[in-house]
Design a protein around this motif. Structure first.
Motif, PDB file in Angstrom:
ATOM      1  N   VAL A 145       0.565  -1.325   0.364  1.00  0.00           N
ATOM      2  CA  VAL A 145      -0.015   0.057   0.130  1.00  0.00           C
ATOM      3  C   VAL A 145       0.912   1.267   0.056  1.00  0.00           C
ATOM      4  O   VAL A 145       2.012   1.609   0.510  1.00  0.00           O
ATOM      5  CB  VAL A 145      -0.830   0.027   1.201  1.00  0.00           C
ATOM      6  CG1 VAL A 145      -2.076  -1.492   1.020  1.00  0.00           C
ATOM      7  CG2 VAL A 145       0.140   0.171   2.053  1.00  0.00           C
ATOM      8  N   SER A 146       0.164   2.606  -0.367  1.00  0.00           N
ATOM      9  CA  SER A 146       1.109   3.337  -0.075  1.00  0.00           C
ATOM     10  C   SER A 146       0.288   4.038   1.384  1.00  0.00           C
ATOM     11  O   SER A 146      -0.250   3.656   1.820  1.00  0.00           O
ATOM     12  CB  SER A 146       0.289   4.996  -1.156  1.00  0.00           C
ATOM     13  OG  SER A 146      -1.114   4.811  -0.874  1.00  0.00           O
ATOM     14  N   LEU A 147       1.244   5.056   1.433  1.00  0.00           N
ATOM     15  CA  LEU A 147       1.215   5.483   2.851  1.00  0.00           C
ATOM     16  C   LEU A 147      -0.382   5.820   3.221  1.00  0.00           C
ATOM     17  O   LEU A 147      -1.190   6.145   4.046  1.00  0.00           O
ATOM     18  CB  LEU A 147       2.264   6.663   2.850  1.00  0.00           C
ATOM     19  CG  LEU A 147       2.338   7.755   4.457  1.00  0.00           C
ATOM     20  CD1 LEU A 147       2.353   6.639   5.224  1.00  0.00           C
ATOM     21  CD2 LEU A 147       3.161   8.449   4.276  1.00  0.00           C
ATOM     22  N   ASP A 148      -0.463   6.309   1.927  1.00  0.00           N
ATOM     23  CA  ASP A 148      -2.500   6.704   2.609  1.00  0.00           C
ATOM     24  C   ASP A 148      -3.506   5.766   1.889  1.00  0.00           C
ATOM     25  O   ASP A 148      -4.034   6.066   2.526  1.00  0.00           O
ATOM     26  CB  ASP A 148      -2.957   8.208   1.540  1.00  0.00           C
ATOM     27  CG  ASP A 148      -1.952   8.006  -0.283  1.00  0.00           C
ATOM     28  OD1 ASP A 148      -1.529   7.167   0.034  1.00  0.00           O
ATOM     29  OD2 ASP A 148      -2.911   9.206  -0.546  1.00  0.00           O
ATOM     30  N   GLY A 149      -2.852   4.332   1.933  1.00  0.00           N
ATOM     31  CA  GLY A 149      -3.647   2.947   2.090  1.00  0.00           C
ATOM     32  C   GLY A 149      -4.316   2.885   0.169  1.00  0.00           C
ATOM     33  O   GLY A 149      -4.890   2.162   0.819  1.00  0.00           O
ATOM     34  N   GLY A 204      -2.455   2.894  -7.918  1.00  0.00           N
ATOM     35  CA  GLY A 204      -3.081   4.589  -8.410  1.00  0.00           C
ATOM     36  C   GLY A 204      -4.322   4.616  -9.284  1.00  0.00           C
ATOM     37  O   GLY A 204      -4.876   3.276  -9.503  1.00  0.00           O
ATOM     38  N   PRO A 205      -4.912   5.547  -9.308  1.00  0.00           N
ATOM     39  CA  PRO A 205      -5.657   5.730 -10.683  1.00  0.00           C
ATOM     40  C   PRO A 205      -5.918   5.300 -12.021  1.00  0.00           C
ATOM     41  O   PRO A 205      -4.681   4.626 -12.386  1.00  0.00           O
ATOM     42  CB  PRO A 205      -6.086   6.757 -11.257  1.00  0.00           C
ATOM     43  CG  PRO A 205      -4.681   7.476 -10.852  1.00  0.00           C
ATOM     44  CD  PRO A 205      -3.861   6.993  -9.495  1.00  0.00           C
ATOM     45  N   ASP A 206      -7.235   4.517 -12.185  1.00  0.00           N
ATOM     46  CA  ASP A 206      -6.317   4.386 -13.855  1.00  0.00           C
ATOM     47  C   ASP A 206      -5.768   2.931 -14.081  1.00  0.00           C
ATOM     48  O   ASP A 206      -4.837   2.696 -14.828  1.00  0.00           O
ATOM     49  CB  ASP A 206      -6.185   4.780 -14.766  1.00  0.00           C
ATOM     50  CG  ASP A 206      -6.967   4.594 -16.334  1.00  0.00           C
ATOM     51  OD1 ASP A 206      -7.707   4.052 -16.757  1.00  0.00           O
ATOM     52  OD2 ASP A 206      -5.642   5.211 -16.861  1.00  0.00           O
ATOM     53  N   ASP A 207      -5.811   2.022 -13.322  1.00  0.00           N
ATOM     54  CA  ASP A 207      -5.586   0.458 -13.652  1.00  0.00           C
ATOM     55  C   ASP A 207      -5.999  -0.043 -14.578  1.00  0.00           C
ATOM     56  O   ASP A 207      -7.162  -0.349 -14.186  1.00  0.00           O
ATOM     57  CB  ASP A 207      -5.420  -0.209 -12.203  1.00  0.00           C
ATOM     58  CG  ASP A 207      -6.767  -0.894 -11.629  1.00  0.00           C
ATOM     59  OD1 ASP A 207      -7.248   0.671 -11.731  1.00  0.00           O
ATOM     60  OD2 ASP A 207      -6.939  -1.506 -10.617  1.00  0.00           O
ATOM     61  N   HIS A 208      -5.434  -1.010 -14.897  1.00  0.00           N
ATOM     62  CA  HIS A 208      -6.048  -1.559 -15.787  1.00  0.00           C
ATOM     63  C   HIS A 208      -4.967  -2.623 -17.026  1.00  0.00           C
ATOM     64  O   HIS A 208      -4.129  -3.020 -16.396  1.00  0.00           O
ATOM     65  CB  HIS A 208      -6.452  -1.327 -17.326  1.00  0.00           C
ATOM     66  CG  HIS A 208      -5.795  -0.211 -18.216  1.00  0.00           C
ATOM     67  ND1 HIS A 208      -4.517  -0.289 -18.473  1.00  0.00           N
ATOM     68  CD2 HIS A 208      -5.866   1.529 -18.023  1.00  0.00           C
ATOM     69  CE1 HIS A 208      -3.830   0.693 -19.328  1.00  0.00           C
ATOM     70  NE2 HIS A 208      -4.452   1.715 -18.322  1.00  0.00           N
ATOM     71  N   ALA A 209      -4.635  -4.031 -17.822  1.00  0.00           N
ATOM     72  CA  ALA A 209      -4.648  -4.569 -18.031  1.00  0.00           C
ATOM     73  C   ALA A 209      -3.420  -3.903 -19.094  1.00  0.00           C
ATOM     74  O   ALA A 209      -3.407  -3.394 -19.717  1.00  0.00           O
ATOM     75  CB  ALA A 209      -5.189  -5.946 -19.046  1.00  0.00           C
ATOM     76  N   GLY A 210      -1.856  -3.868 -18.467  1.00  0.00           N
ATOM     77  CA  GLY A 210      -0.436  -3.017 -18.993  1.00  0.00           C
ATOM     78  C   GLY A 210      -0.076  -1.787 -18.371  1.00  0.00           C
ATOM     79  O   GLY A 210       0.966  -1.755 -17.971  1.00  0.00           O
ATOM     80  N   GLY A 255      -1.513  -2.261 -14.534  1.00  0.00           N
ATOM     81  CA  GLY A 255      -1.863  -2.255 -13.280  1.00  0.00           C
ATOM     82  C   GLY A 255      -2.121  -2.389 -12.031  1.00  0.00           C
ATOM     83  O   GLY A 255      -2.409  -2.238 -11.115  1.00  0.00           O
ATOM     84  N   LEU A 256      -0.399  -1.360 -11.796  1.00  0.00           N
ATOM     85  CA  LEU A 256      -0.922  -0.749  -9.971  1.00  0.00           C
ATOM     86  C   LEU A 256      -1.065   0.809 -10.377  1.00  0.00           C
ATOM     87  O   LEU A 256      -1.490   1.269  -9.864  1.00  0.00           O
ATOM     88  CB  LEU A 256       0.779  -0.489  -9.845  1.00  0.00           C
ATOM     89  CG  LEU A 256       0.746  -2.277  -9.852  1.00  0.00           C
ATOM     90  CD1 LEU A 256       2.370  -1.772  -9.050  1.00  0.00           C
ATOM     91  CD2 LEU A 256      -0.041  -2.656  -8.262  1.00  0.00           C
ATOM     92  N   GLY A 257      -1.849   0.812 -11.813  1.00  0.00           N
ATOM     93  CA  GLY A 257      -2.728   2.545 -12.092  1.00  0.00           C
ATOM     94  C   GLY A 257      -1.337   3.370 -12.102  1.00  0.00           C
ATOM     95  O   GLY A 257      -0.366   2.536 -12.547  1.00  0.00           O
ATOM     96  N   VAL A 258      -1.721   4.423 -12.742  1.00  0.00           N
ATOM     97  CA  VAL A 258      -0.807   5.902 -12.973  1.00  0.00           C
ATOM     98  C   VAL A 258       0.381   6.009 -11.434  1.00  0.00           C
ATOM     99  O   VAL A 258      -0.654   6.646 -10.241  1.00  0.00           O
ATOM    100  CB  VAL A 258      -1.709   6.814 -13.153  1.00  0.00           C
ATOM    101  CG1 VAL A 258      -0.405   8.045 -13.175  1.00  0.00           C
ATOM    102  CG2 VAL A 258      -2.802   6.924 -14.320  1.00  0.00           C
ATOM    103  N   GLY A 259       0.836   5.570 -11.707  1.00  0.00           N
ATOM    104  CA  GLY A 259       1.717   6.008 -10.869  1.00  0.00           C
ATOM    105  C   GLY A 259       2.591   5.068  -9.667  1.00  0.00           C
ATOM    106  O   GLY A 259       3.173   5.608  -8.787  1.00  0.00           O
ATOM    107  N   LEU A 272      -0.112   8.141  -3.150  1.00  0.00           N
ATOM    108  CA  LEU A 272      -0.915   8.536  -4.340  1.00  0.00           C
ATOM    109  C   LEU A 272      -2.254   9.246  -4.606  1.00  0.00           C
ATOM    110  O   LEU A 272      -2.190   9.627  -5.203  1.00  0.00           O
ATOM    111  CB  LEU A 272      -0.605   6.791  -4.697  1.00  0.00           C
ATOM    112  CG  LEU A 272      -0.224   6.106  -4.794  1.00  0.00           C
ATOM    113  CD1 LEU A 272      -1.023   4.587  -4.584  1.00  0.00           C
ATOM    114  CD2 LEU A 272       0.658   6.798  -6.362  1.00  0.00           C
ATOM    115  N   GLY A 273      -2.788   9.434  -3.435  1.00  0.00           N
ATOM    116  CA  GLY A 273      -4.189  10.880  -3.346  1.00  0.00           C
ATOM    117  C   GLY A 273      -5.400  10.023  -3.489  1.00  0.00           C
ATOM    118  O   GLY A 273      -6.193  10.368  -3.882  1.00  0.00           O
TER     119      GLY A 273
END
Length: 213
Positions: free
Chosen positions: A16-20, A24-30, A32-36, A171-172
Protein backbone atom coordinates in the motif's frame (compact mmCIF):
# COMPACT_ATOMS: atom_id res chain seq x y z
CA UNK A 1 9.10 -21.82 8.48
CA UNK A 2 8.94 -25.47 7.45
CA UNK A 3 6.11 -26.96 5.42
CA UNK A 4 4.80 -28.75 8.51
CA UNK A 5 4.69 -25.46 10.44
CA UNK A 6 2.89 -23.77 7.51
CA UNK A 7 0.30 -26.55 7.11
CA UNK A 8 -3.22 -25.16 6.69
CA UNK A 9 -2.22 -21.55 7.31
CA UNK A 10 -3.59 -18.68 5.23
CA UNK A 11 -1.34 -15.67 4.65
CA UNK A 12 -2.56 -12.50 2.96
CA UNK A 13 -0.16 -9.83 1.75
CA UNK A 14 -0.25 -6.64 -0.26
CA UNK A 15 1.60 -3.35 -0.78
CA UNK A 16 0.00 0.00 0.00
CA UNK A 17 0.92 3.65 -0.27
CA UNK A 18 1.26 5.72 2.90
CA UNK A 19 -2.34 6.88 2.38
CA UNK A 20 -3.63 3.34 1.99
CA UNK A 21 -3.97 2.82 -1.77
CA UNK A 22 -3.07 -0.48 -3.43
CA UNK A 23 -3.13 1.06 -6.92
CA UNK A 24 -3.04 4.49 -8.44
CA UNK A 25 -5.95 5.62 -10.65
CA UNK A 26 -6.79 3.95 -13.98
CA UNK A 27 -5.40 0.48 -13.33
CA UNK A 28 -5.91 -1.94 -16.20
CA UNK A 29 -4.11 -4.61 -18.21
CA UNK A 30 -0.64 -3.33 -19.05
CA UNK A 31 -0.90 -0.78 -16.24
CA UNK A 32 -1.79 -3.05 -13.36
CA UNK A 33 -0.86 -0.67 -10.54
CA UNK A 34 -2.45 2.38 -12.14
CA UNK A 35 -0.95 5.79 -12.86
CA UNK A 36 2.08 6.29 -10.61
CA UNK A 37 1.51 2.95 -8.93
CA UNK A 38 4.79 1.50 -10.15
CA UNK A 39 6.38 3.11 -7.08
CA UNK A 40 4.48 0.68 -4.86
CA UNK A 41 6.58 -2.15 -6.24
CA UNK A 42 10.03 -0.57 -6.34
CA UNK A 43 10.88 -3.01 -3.54
CA UNK A 44 9.71 -5.97 -5.65
CA UNK A 45 11.66 -4.85 -8.71
CA UNK A 46 14.81 -3.88 -6.84
CA UNK A 47 14.44 -0.19 -7.72
CA UNK A 48 12.65 2.23 -10.06
CA UNK A 49 10.88 0.70 -13.05
CA UNK A 50 8.09 1.51 -15.50
CA UNK A 51 5.44 -0.57 -17.23
CA UNK A 52 7.71 -0.63 -20.28
CA UNK A 53 10.69 -1.90 -18.29
CA UNK A 54 11.82 -5.44 -19.05
CA UNK A 55 12.63 -6.59 -15.53
CA UNK A 56 11.88 -9.82 -13.70
CA UNK A 57 10.06 -9.34 -10.37
CA UNK A 58 12.40 -10.20 -7.50
CA UNK A 59 15.57 -9.71 -9.52
CA UNK A 60 17.86 -7.30 -7.69
CA UNK A 61 15.64 -7.21 -4.59
CA UNK A 62 17.42 -5.71 -1.57
CA UNK A 63 18.43 -8.06 1.24
CA UNK A 64 15.87 -6.58 3.65
CA UNK A 65 13.05 -6.95 1.12
CA UNK A 66 14.16 -10.46 0.23
CA UNK A 67 14.14 -11.49 3.90
CA UNK A 68 10.51 -10.41 4.24
CA UNK A 69 9.51 -11.97 0.92
CA UNK A 70 11.11 -15.32 1.73
CA UNK A 71 9.56 -15.46 5.22
CA UNK A 72 6.14 -14.66 3.80
CA UNK A 73 6.24 -17.40 1.15
CA UNK A 74 8.01 -20.11 3.15
CA UNK A 75 6.02 -23.33 2.99
CA UNK A 76 3.48 -21.98 0.50
CA UNK A 77 1.65 -24.65 -1.47
CA UNK A 78 -0.86 -22.58 -3.49
CA UNK A 79 -2.06 -19.02 -4.06
CA UNK A 80 -5.33 -17.13 -4.37
CA UNK A 81 -5.98 -13.84 -6.13
CA UNK A 82 -8.84 -11.89 -7.67
CA UNK A 83 -9.80 -11.59 -11.33
CA UNK A 84 -8.79 -7.94 -11.37
CA UNK A 85 -5.22 -8.79 -10.38
CA UNK A 86 -5.16 -11.66 -12.88
CA UNK A 87 -6.41 -9.48 -15.75
CA UNK A 88 -4.27 -6.45 -14.86
CA UNK A 89 -1.19 -8.65 -14.90
CA UNK A 90 -2.16 -9.97 -18.31
CA UNK A 91 -2.38 -13.45 -16.74
CA UNK A 92 1.41 -13.18 -16.38
CA UNK A 93 1.82 -14.02 -20.03
CA UNK A 94 -0.33 -17.14 -19.75
CA UNK A 95 1.66 -19.05 -17.15
CA UNK A 96 1.57 -18.92 -13.35
CA UNK A 97 4.94 -17.58 -12.09
CA UNK A 98 4.27 -18.41 -8.42
CA UNK A 99 4.65 -21.46 -6.20
CA UNK A 100 1.89 -24.04 -6.69
CA UNK A 101 -1.51 -23.57 -8.33
CA UNK A 102 -2.87 -20.01 -8.43
CA UNK A 103 -6.62 -19.99 -7.85
CA UNK A 104 -8.35 -16.96 -9.39
CA UNK A 105 -11.58 -15.80 -7.74
CA UNK A 106 -13.98 -14.76 -10.50
CA UNK A 107 -17.61 -14.87 -11.60
CA UNK A 108 -16.32 -15.48 -15.15
CA UNK A 109 -15.08 -19.06 -15.38
CA UNK A 110 -15.99 -19.81 -19.00
CA UNK A 111 -12.47 -18.91 -20.14
CA UNK A 112 -10.86 -21.49 -17.85
CA UNK A 113 -7.23 -21.89 -18.97
CA UNK A 114 -5.56 -25.24 -19.52
CA UNK A 115 -4.42 -26.80 -16.20
CA UNK A 116 -0.83 -26.81 -17.47
CA UNK A 117 -0.78 -23.00 -17.09
CA UNK A 118 -1.01 -23.34 -13.32
CA UNK A 119 -4.24 -21.29 -13.06
CA UNK A 120 -7.65 -22.38 -11.78
CA UNK A 121 -10.66 -20.05 -12.12
CA UNK A 122 -13.27 -20.51 -9.38
CA UNK A 123 -16.53 -18.68 -8.61
CA UNK A 124 -17.21 -17.74 -4.96
CA UNK A 125 -14.75 -16.94 -2.17
CA UNK A 126 -15.45 -20.02 -0.04
CA UNK A 127 -15.14 -22.29 -3.05
CA UNK A 128 -11.94 -20.58 -4.21
CA UNK A 129 -10.32 -20.87 -0.78
CA UNK A 130 -11.33 -24.54 -0.55
CA UNK A 131 -9.76 -25.17 -3.96
CA UNK A 132 -6.56 -23.37 -2.90
CA UNK A 133 -6.40 -25.43 0.31
CA UNK A 134 -6.75 -28.65 -1.67
CA UNK A 135 -4.04 -27.55 -4.09
CA UNK A 136 -1.76 -26.51 -1.22
CA UNK A 137 -1.89 -29.91 0.43
CA UNK A 138 0.30 -29.67 3.52
CA UNK A 139 1.43 -26.16 2.58
CA UNK A 140 0.10 -22.69 3.29
CA UNK A 141 -2.22 -20.66 1.07
CA UNK A 142 -0.94 -17.22 0.02
CA UNK A 143 -3.58 -14.59 -0.79
CA UNK A 144 -2.02 -11.86 -2.87
CA UNK A 145 -4.83 -9.45 -3.68
CA UNK A 146 -6.41 -7.45 -4.92
CA UNK A 147 -7.84 -5.44 -2.07
CA UNK A 148 -11.35 -6.88 -2.36
CA UNK A 149 -10.12 -10.47 -2.00
CA UNK A 150 -8.11 -9.58 1.11
CA UNK A 151 -11.13 -7.80 2.60
CA UNK A 152 -13.26 -10.88 1.96
CA UNK A 153 -10.67 -13.14 3.56
CA UNK A 154 -10.35 -10.94 6.64
CA UNK A 155 -14.12 -10.60 6.98
CA UNK A 156 -14.46 -14.40 6.77
CA UNK A 157 -11.97 -14.81 9.62
CA UNK A 158 -9.72 -17.21 7.70
CA UNK A 159 -6.47 -15.20 7.62
CA UNK A 160 -3.75 -16.33 10.04
CA UNK A 161 -1.13 -13.82 8.98
CA UNK A 162 -1.34 -10.44 7.23
CA UNK A 163 1.67 -8.88 5.53
CA UNK A 164 1.49 -5.16 4.75
CA UNK A 165 4.27 -3.47 2.81
CA UNK A 166 4.05 0.33 2.95
CA UNK A 167 5.80 2.19 0.16
CA UNK A 168 7.06 5.73 0.88
CA UNK A 169 4.65 7.45 -1.47
CA UNK A 170 1.30 9.27 -1.21
CA UNK A 171 -0.86 8.44 -4.25
CA UNK A 172 -3.96 10.50 -3.40
CA UNK A 173 -6.24 8.44 -5.67
CA UNK A 174 -6.81 4.86 -6.71
CA UNK A 175 -8.13 1.80 -4.88
CA UNK A 176 -7.92 1.73 -1.09
CA UNK A 177 -7.13 -1.48 0.76
CA UNK A 178 -9.79 -1.04 3.44
CA UNK A 179 -12.43 0.86 1.45
CA UNK A 180 -15.81 0.09 3.07
CA UNK A 181 -14.34 -2.43 5.52
CA UNK A 182 -16.24 -2.46 8.84
CA UNK A 183 -14.65 -5.25 10.87
CA UNK A 184 -12.82 -4.93 14.21
CA UNK A 185 -9.78 -7.22 14.12
CA UNK A 186 -6.91 -7.57 16.60
CA UNK A 187 -3.41 -7.78 15.11
CA UNK A 188 -0.08 -8.67 16.70
CA UNK A 189 3.20 -7.56 15.15
CA UNK A 190 5.34 -10.60 14.39
CA UNK A 191 8.21 -9.07 12.40
CA UNK A 192 9.28 -5.81 10.78
CA UNK A 193 11.67 -5.36 7.86
CA UNK A 194 12.50 -2.15 6.04
CA UNK A 195 14.49 -0.94 3.07
CA UNK A 196 14.67 2.33 1.19
CA UNK A 197 11.59 1.28 -0.81
CA UNK A 198 9.19 -0.14 1.80
CA UNK A 199 8.44 -0.97 5.42
CA UNK A 200 7.17 -4.54 5.71
CA UNK A 201 5.16 -5.69 8.72
CA UNK A 202 3.96 -9.24 9.34
CA UNK A 203 0.93 -9.40 11.63
CA UNK A 204 -0.64 -12.38 13.35
CA UNK A 205 -4.39 -11.98 12.91
CA UNK A 206 -6.66 -12.43 15.93
CA UNK A 207 -9.87 -14.38 15.51
CA UNK A 208 -12.13 -11.77 17.16
CA UNK A 209 -13.98 -9.94 14.39
CA UNK A 210 -17.24 -8.00 14.42
CA UNK A 211 -19.06 -5.43 12.33
CA UNK A 212 -19.55 -1.87 13.44
CA UNK A 213 -22.60 -0.98 15.47
Amino acid sequence: MSTSEARGRVRASITVSLDGYVTGPDDHAGQGLGVGGERLHYWVMGGPWTYDTQREPGAGMADEDRAYFDELLAGTGAGLCGRGMYDSAGAWGGRNPFQGTLVVLTHRTADQPDPSTGFLLVDGFDEALAAARRAAGDGAVAIGGGADVIRQALAAGVVDELGISTAPVVLGRGKRLFEGFDRDIDLEIRAVHHSRYAVHVRYAVGRRSRGTA
